[in-house]
Enzyme design. Structure first.
Site, PDB file in Angstrom:
ATOM      1  N   SER A  12       0.839  -1.199   0.000  1.00 57.67           N
ATOM      2  CA  SER A  12       0.000   0.000   0.000  1.00 57.67           C
ATOM      3  C   SER A  12       0.872   1.245   0.000  1.00 57.67           C
ATOM      4  O   SER A  12       1.635   1.493   0.944  1.00 57.67           O
ATOM      5  CB  SER A  12      -0.902   0.005   1.235  1.00 57.67           C
ATOM      6  OG  SER A  12      -1.404   1.314   1.415  1.00 57.67           O
ATOM      7  N   HIS A  37      -1.183  -1.203  -4.250  1.00 52.83           N
ATOM      8  CA  HIS A  37      -2.487  -0.837  -3.677  1.00 52.83           C
ATOM      9  C   HIS A  37      -2.503   0.675  -3.428  1.00 52.83           C
ATOM     10  O   HIS A  37      -1.607   1.217  -2.775  1.00 52.83           O
ATOM     11  CB  HIS A  37      -2.662  -1.614  -2.369  1.00 52.83           C
ATOM     12  CG  HIS A  37      -3.995  -1.432  -1.715  1.00 52.83           C
ATOM     13  ND1 HIS A  37      -5.121  -2.122  -2.085  1.00 52.83           N
ATOM     14  CD2 HIS A  37      -4.369  -0.640  -0.681  1.00 52.83           C
ATOM     15  CE1 HIS A  37      -6.137  -1.774  -1.315  1.00 52.83           C
ATOM     16  NE2 HIS A  37      -5.711  -0.866  -0.456  1.00 52.83           N
ATOM     17  N   ASP A  39      -4.576   3.788  -1.854  1.00 52.83           N
ATOM     18  CA  ASP A  39      -5.635   4.141  -0.906  1.00 52.83           C
ATOM     19  C   ASP A  39      -6.101   5.570  -1.129  1.00 52.83           C
ATOM     20  O   ASP A  39      -5.363   6.519  -0.852  1.00 52.83           O
ATOM     21  CB  ASP A  39      -5.118   3.980   0.528  1.00 52.83           C
ATOM     22  CG  ASP A  39      -5.012   2.525   0.916  1.00 52.83           C
ATOM     23  OD1 ASP A  39      -6.022   1.809   0.772  1.00 52.83           O
ATOM     24  OD2 ASP A  39      -3.926   2.099   1.332  1.00 52.83           O
ATOM     25  N   MET A  41      -8.587   8.526  -0.133  1.00 51.28           N
ATOM     26  CA  MET A  41      -9.409   8.955   1.020  1.00 51.28           C
ATOM     27  C   MET A  41      -9.869  10.391   0.806  1.00 51.28           C
ATOM     28  O   MET A  41      -9.090  11.237   0.369  1.00 51.28           O
ATOM     29  CB  MET A  41      -8.564   8.887   2.293  1.00 51.28           C
ATOM     30  CG  MET A  41      -7.986   7.512   2.537  1.00 51.28           C
ATOM     31  SD  MET A  41      -6.971   7.506   4.015  1.00 51.28           S
ATOM     32  CE  MET A  41      -6.519   5.773   4.086  1.00 51.28           C
ATOM     33  N   HIS A  70      -8.275   1.520  -4.201  1.00 47.55           N
ATOM     34  CA  HIS A  70      -9.243   1.316  -3.124  1.00 47.55           C
ATOM     35  C   HIS A  70      -9.870   2.665  -2.793  1.00 47.55           C
ATOM     36  O   HIS A  70      -9.233   3.519  -2.166  1.00 47.55           O
ATOM     37  CB  HIS A  70      -8.480   0.722  -1.919  1.00 47.55           C
ATOM     38  CG  HIS A  70      -9.312   0.525  -0.701  1.00 47.55           C
ATOM     39  ND1 HIS A  70      -8.750   0.256   0.531  1.00 47.55           N
ATOM     40  CD2 HIS A  70     -10.647   0.543  -0.508  1.00 47.55           C
ATOM     41  CE1 HIS A  70      -9.718   0.123   1.422  1.00 47.55           C
ATOM     42  NE2 HIS A  70     -10.879   0.295   0.827  1.00 47.55           N
ATOM     43  N   MET A  72     -11.936   4.931  -0.778  1.00 41.42           N
ATOM     44  CA  MET A  72     -12.606   5.161   0.506  1.00 41.42           C
ATOM     45  C   MET A  72     -13.219   6.554   0.422  1.00 41.42           C
ATOM     46  O   MET A  72     -12.783   7.505   1.094  1.00 41.42           O
ATOM     47  CB  MET A  72     -11.592   5.049   1.648  1.00 41.42           C
ATOM     48  CG  MET A  72     -11.175   3.608   1.916  1.00 41.42           C
ATOM     49  SD  MET A  72      -9.655   3.490   2.866  1.00 41.42           S
ATOM     50  CE  MET A  72      -8.463   3.657   1.562  1.00 41.42           C
ATOM     51  N   MET A 141     -11.976  -5.558   5.020  1.00 40.47           N
ATOM     52  CA  MET A 141     -11.153  -4.635   5.815  1.00 40.47           C
ATOM     53  C   MET A 141     -10.881  -5.257   7.187  1.00 40.47           C
ATOM     54  O   MET A 141     -11.829  -5.614   7.904  1.00 40.47           O
ATOM     55  CB  MET A 141     -11.867  -3.297   6.018  1.00 40.47           C
ATOM     56  CG  MET A 141     -12.001  -2.427   4.791  1.00 40.47           C
ATOM     57  SD  MET A 141     -10.453  -2.038   3.954  1.00 40.47           S
ATOM     58  CE  MET A 141      -9.533  -1.213   5.260  1.00 40.47           C
ATOM     59  N   GLY A 146      -9.091   4.380   6.915  1.00 39.48           N
ATOM     60  CA  GLY A 146      -8.787   5.794   7.138  1.00 39.48           C
ATOM     61  C   GLY A 146      -7.324   6.060   7.443  1.00 39.48           C
ATOM     62  O   GLY A 146      -6.822   7.136   7.153  1.00 39.48           O
ATOM     63  N   PHE A 147      -6.655   5.066   8.004  1.00 37.48           N
ATOM     64  CA  PHE A 147      -5.257   5.282   8.391  1.00 37.48           C
ATOM     65  C   PHE A 147      -4.451   4.005   8.207  1.00 37.48           C
ATOM     66  O   PHE A 147      -4.981   2.905   8.403  1.00 37.48           O
ATOM     67  CB  PHE A 147      -5.170   5.691   9.871  1.00 37.48           C
ATOM     68  CG  PHE A 147      -5.954   6.937  10.166  1.00 37.48           C
ATOM     69  CD1 PHE A 147      -5.387   8.193   9.956  1.00 37.48           C
ATOM     70  CD2 PHE A 147      -7.263   6.855  10.617  1.00 37.48           C
ATOM     71  CE1 PHE A 147      -6.129   9.343  10.204  1.00 37.48           C
ATOM     72  CE2 PHE A 147      -8.015   7.997  10.865  1.00 37.48           C
ATOM     73  CZ  PHE A 147      -7.442   9.248  10.656  1.00 37.48           C
ATOM     74  N   GLY A 148      -3.178   4.179   7.886  1.00 40.90           N
ATOM     75  CA  GLY A 148      -2.264   3.046   7.884  1.00 40.90           C
ATOM     76  C   GLY A 148      -1.783   2.797   9.307  1.00 40.90           C
ATOM     77  O   GLY A 148      -2.059   3.590  10.222  1.00 40.90           O
ATOM     78  N   GLY A 149      -1.102   1.703   9.497  1.00 35.98           N
ATOM     79  CA  GLY A 149      -0.444   1.444  10.778  1.00 35.98           C
ATOM     80  C   GLY A 149      -1.356   1.051  11.917  1.00 35.98           C
ATOM     81  O   GLY A 149      -0.966   1.144  13.082  1.00 35.98           O
ATOM     82  N   ASP A 179      -7.115  -6.237   4.000  1.00 34.27           N
ATOM     83  CA  ASP A 179      -6.436  -4.939   4.047  1.00 34.27           C
ATOM     84  C   ASP A 179      -6.469  -4.376   5.466  1.00 34.27           C
ATOM     85  O   ASP A 179      -7.550  -4.112   6.010  1.00 34.27           O
ATOM     86  CB  ASP A 179      -7.163  -3.987   3.077  1.00 34.27           C
ATOM     87  CG  ASP A 179      -6.490  -2.628   2.958  1.00 34.27           C
ATOM     88  OD1 ASP A 179      -5.433  -2.414   3.560  1.00 34.27           O
ATOM     89  OD2 ASP A 179      -7.057  -1.787   2.228  1.00 34.27           O
ATOM     90  N   GLY A 180      -5.267  -4.188   6.036  1.00 33.54           N
ATOM     91  CA  GLY A 180      -5.150  -3.532   7.333  1.00 33.54           C
ATOM     92  C   GLY A 180      -4.433  -4.378   8.363  1.00 33.54           C
ATOM     93  O   GLY A 180      -4.878  -5.476   8.678  1.00 33.54           O
ATOM     94  N   GLY A 181      -3.291  -3.867   8.835  1.00 29.14           N
ATOM     95  CA  GLY A 181      -2.564  -4.550   9.903  1.00 29.14           C
ATOM     96  C   GLY A 181      -1.929  -5.869   9.482  1.00 29.14           C
ATOM     97  O   GLY A 181      -1.717  -6.739  10.324  1.00 29.14           O
ATOM     98  N   GLY A 201       1.021  -2.152   4.095  1.00 31.11           N
ATOM     99  CA  GLY A 201       1.650  -0.840   3.996  1.00 31.11           C
ATOM    100  C   GLY A 201       2.830  -0.715   4.936  1.00 31.11           C
ATOM    101  O   GLY A 201       3.995  -0.817   4.528  1.00 31.11           O
TER     102      GLY A 201
HETATM  103  C1  DX5 Z   1      -6.587   1.668   5.521  1.00 35.09           C
HETATM  104  C2  DX5 Z   1      -6.054   1.382   4.136  1.00 35.09           C
HETATM  105  C3  DX5 Z   1      -4.981   0.343   4.109  1.00 35.09           C
HETATM  106  C4  DX5 Z   1      -3.743   0.714   4.833  1.00 35.09           C
HETATM  107  C5  DX5 Z   1      -2.908  -0.492   5.067  1.00 35.09           C
HETATM  108  O1  DX5 Z   1      -7.563   2.634   5.450  1.00 35.09           O
HETATM  109  O2  DX5 Z   1      -7.099   0.923   3.296  1.00 35.09           O
HETATM  110  O3  DX5 Z   1      -4.683  -0.052   2.766  1.00 35.09           O
HETATM  111  O4  DX5 Z   1      -3.000   1.666   4.146  1.00 35.09           O
HETATM  112  O5  DX5 Z   1      -1.859  -0.077   5.844  1.00 35.09           O
HETATM  113  P1  DX5 Z   1      -1.208  -0.979   6.990  1.00 35.09           P
HETATM  114  O6  DX5 Z   1      -0.635  -2.179   6.290  1.00 35.09           O
HETATM  115  O7  DX5 Z   1      -0.200  -0.078   7.565  1.00 35.09           O
HETATM  116  O8  DX5 Z   1      -2.304  -1.366   7.939  1.00 35.09           O
HETATM  117 ZN    ZN Z   2      -6.613  -0.038   1.274  1.00 34.04          ZN
END
Ligand code: DX5
Ligand code: ZN
Length: 230
Positions: A12, A37, A39, A41, A70, A72, A141, A146-149, A179-181, A201
């Site tokens: 990502s 990927h 993202d 937003m 993706h 959002m 999801m 909304g956020f990475g990490g 997707d996520g974590g 990501g």
């Molecule tokens: C969250 C995004 C994800 C995110 C993944 O809103 O859709 O794609 O960037 O990031 P990590 O791998 O850091 O959770």
């Molecule tokens: Zn995503």
């Protein structure tokens, strides 16, 4: 990818260093990555704002990676053409943002892109029952978007298994993305539960060395998959 060919890692871009995009994309390509990927937003559907079609158009000139977009965003119908023209190969919308989901998915396909639908952690897989047969990709999801990490939400594997059953019922080839974590701890569980595209990501871009981070993820998936087969 060198390990389990059924499972792809889709890095990502949100977690990348935006002042060195060229270099980071070359590193992904050298490591054998096939998907990127993206993202998107809008500050409405999710609290954060990221980037839009002009950035994708620049990336398209730079790489042949499959651009997995993706969205959002609220009311994605207004922007589908712009994302497709910018170079997106797959466009995924959120079920929660689309009151006329069948129309939206049909439009994505008319534009010549693969069509995906994402669901948030609190949205049941059953909401995709009627649309599943029209899709190229289902995105589960494993964090609130909304956020990475963020941390992977336990229970996401159960949703992957349900989505796998739904896909089997359609009799079609539909990709299942999570997707996520996703990191070396959570990736094996997601792969075992049936995900074949893992978005990552932070665990790819924030470890200091992209190639090493990808290798670690790939190894975690193949090790745990072979443990299961013993
Ligand atoms: C969250 C995004 C994800 C995110 C993944 O809103 O859709 O794609 O960037 O990031 P990590 O791998 O850091 O959770
Ligand atoms: Zn995503």
């Amino acid at each position: 990818m060198k390990t389990d060919s059924r499972v792809k890692i889709a890095p990502s871009l949100l977690a990348a260093d935006f002042s060195h995009l060229h270099d980071q994309i070359r590193q992904l390509e050298t490591a054998g990555v096939e998907w990127l990927h993206l993202d998107i937003m809008d500050g409405h559907f999710v609290p954060n704002i990221s980037f839009g079609p002009p950035v994708i158009a620049s990336l398209r000139l730079e790489t042949k990676l499959f651009l997995d977009t993706h969205l959002m965003i609220d009311d994605p119908d207004r922007h589908l053409q712009a994302f497709r023209e910018a170079g997106s190969d797959c466009i995924t919308v959120h079920q929660e943002a689309c009151p006329h989901l069948h129309r939206t998915v049909t439009r994505i396909r008319e534009l010549g892109a693969k069509a995906g639908v994402a669901i948030n952690p609190a949205t049941p897989v059953s909401t995709l029952r009627e649309i599943a047969g029209e899709l190229d990709l289902i995105l589960i999801m494993s964090v609130n978007p909304g956020f990475g990490g963020q941390r992977y939400i336990p229970g996401s594997a159960e949703k992957l298994r349900e989505a796998r059953e739904l896909i089997a019922k359609t009799g079609k080839h539909i990709l299942l993305e999570i997707d996520g974590g996703i990191d070396a701890q959570t990736a094996p569980e997601a792969a075992r539960a049936g995900a074949n595209v893992l978005v990552a990501g932070t665990s790819v871009f924030r470890q200091g060395n992209i190639a090493k981070a990808l290798k670690l993820l790939e190894e975690s998936i193949s090790r745990r998959t072979s443990e299961k087969q013993k």
